[in-house]
Design a protein around this motif. Structure first.
Motif, mmCIF file in Angstrom:
data_model
loop_
_atom_site.group_PDB
_atom_site.id
_atom_site.type_symbol
_atom_site.label_atom_id
_atom_site.label_comp_id
_atom_site.label_asym_id
_atom_site.label_seq_id
_atom_site.Cartn_x
_atom_site.Cartn_y
_atom_site.Cartn_z
ATOM 1 N N ASP A 1 -5.191 0.913 -2.805
ATOM 2 C CA ASP A 1 -4.737 0.147 -1.638
ATOM 3 C C ASP A 1 -5.706 -0.998 -1.342
ATOM 4 O OD1 ASP A 1 -2.532 1.804 -1.205
ATOM 5 O OD2 ASP A 1 -3.620 3.103 0.184
ATOM 6 N N VAL B 1 -6.110 5.486 3.285
ATOM 7 C CA VAL B 1 -6.248 4.350 2.388
ATOM 8 C C VAL B 1 -7.009 4.762 1.128
ATOM 9 C CG1 VAL B 1 -8.402 3.539 3.456
ATOM 10 C CG2 VAL B 1 -6.882 1.905 2.308
ATOM 11 N N ILE C 1 0.843 -1.190 0.000
ATOM 12 C CA ILE C 1 0.000 0.000 0.000
ATOM 13 C C ILE C 1 0.882 1.245 0.000
ATOM 14 C CG2 ILE C 1 -1.922 -1.183 1.113
ATOM 15 C CD1 ILE C 1 -1.060 0.082 3.749
ATOM 16 N N VAL D 1 -6.555 1.998 7.126
ATOM 17 C CA VAL D 1 -6.305 0.700 6.503
ATOM 18 C C VAL D 1 -6.913 -0.410 7.358
ATOM 19 C CG1 VAL D 1 -4.519 -0.935 5.780
ATOM 20 C CG2 VAL D 1 -4.179 1.513 5.427
#
Length: 245
Positions: free
Chosen positions: A173, A169, A15, A203
């Protein structure tokens, strides 16, 4: 700079914040002698900073410690020396010299995660002392207000080469996280977009929801999940559930 594979170490998705963390440390490692060698990655909880730091520590052969709320200066140095495989000396100045010498001689960087705890314990100058004595790159990881907290220590603040904000995020991702946390079902982009919107940038929340979606899909016999298929079923947002009256 070398690019990273989409999935590394058998379980970490590439990511955006992994790349940011790696580039930040690389800048410090490749700096000229006239530039300071400390860098800072900061951002809200759940943005994947610690995961990124762990990956980068392995990739760059950095010494890595994650500070705890109860740590004193002695605890901090003891943890650093343990990471180095060294037996601590009897006094804090001697321990500092041990750690600084190892950093200087090995050429390996140091990553200090949860740096906010050391700020709260007034152990900031300890990290600066390590840097000054070794001139080794040091990457600090902390919460969103860490740069402002460190302004109290002007001599420290001025030795930071780069302040790198962790990024929320993204859909890209989320796509990379699917094979790791929901690899047995197909999750459509409209559903992933919804997860990103609900995540508040975290995330961790996306990961929790991916696992929840996969469990539900397998139980329900769904091969793929779209917004329409999921409907109004609950998703994790980090908020406590409202009391039912």
């Amino acid at each position: 700079m070398t690019s990273m594979n989409a999935y590394v170490n058998g379980g970490i998705a590439d990511i955006a914040n992994i790349g940011l963390c790696d580039v930040a440390l690389e800048k410090a490692m490749e700096r000229t002698s006239s530039l300071p060698g400390m860098v800072c990655l900061y951002g809200p909880s759940g943005f994947g900073k610690s995961v990124a730091a762990t990956y980068v520590a392995n990739r760059r052969r950095a010494y890595y410690v994650q500070a705890k709320s109860v740590w004193t200066k002695r605890h901090t140095l003891t943890a650093i020396l343990a990471e180095m495989g060294m037996r601590p000396a009897s006094t804090i100045p001697q321990m500092l010299d041990q750690a600084a010498q190892e950093l200087a001689m090995s050429g390996r960087p140091l990553i200090v995660d949860e740096m906010d705890h050391l700020v709260e314990k007034n152990a900031v100058e300890l990290i600066r002392d390590l840097y000054e004595a070794s001139q080794s790159p040091i990457l600090m990881i902390g919460e969103e207000e860490l740069p402002n907290k460190l302004k109290k220590w002007e001599r420290f603040h001025g030795r930071v080469l780069s302040w790198v904000p962790a990024q929320p995020v993204t859909l890209a991702d989320a796509r990379k996280l699917v094979p790791l946390y929901a690899g047995e079902v197909d999750i459509a982009d409209d559903m992933l977009t919804h997860l990103v919107e609900l995540s508040g940038g975290s995330v961790r929340r996306v990961v929790v929801n991916l696992e929840m979606i996969q469990d539900t899909a397998l139980t329900s016999g769904w091969e793929s999940v779209t917004r329409d298929v999921w409907g109004k079923a609950a998703l994790y947002t980090g908020e406590a559930p409202k009391r039912r009256l």
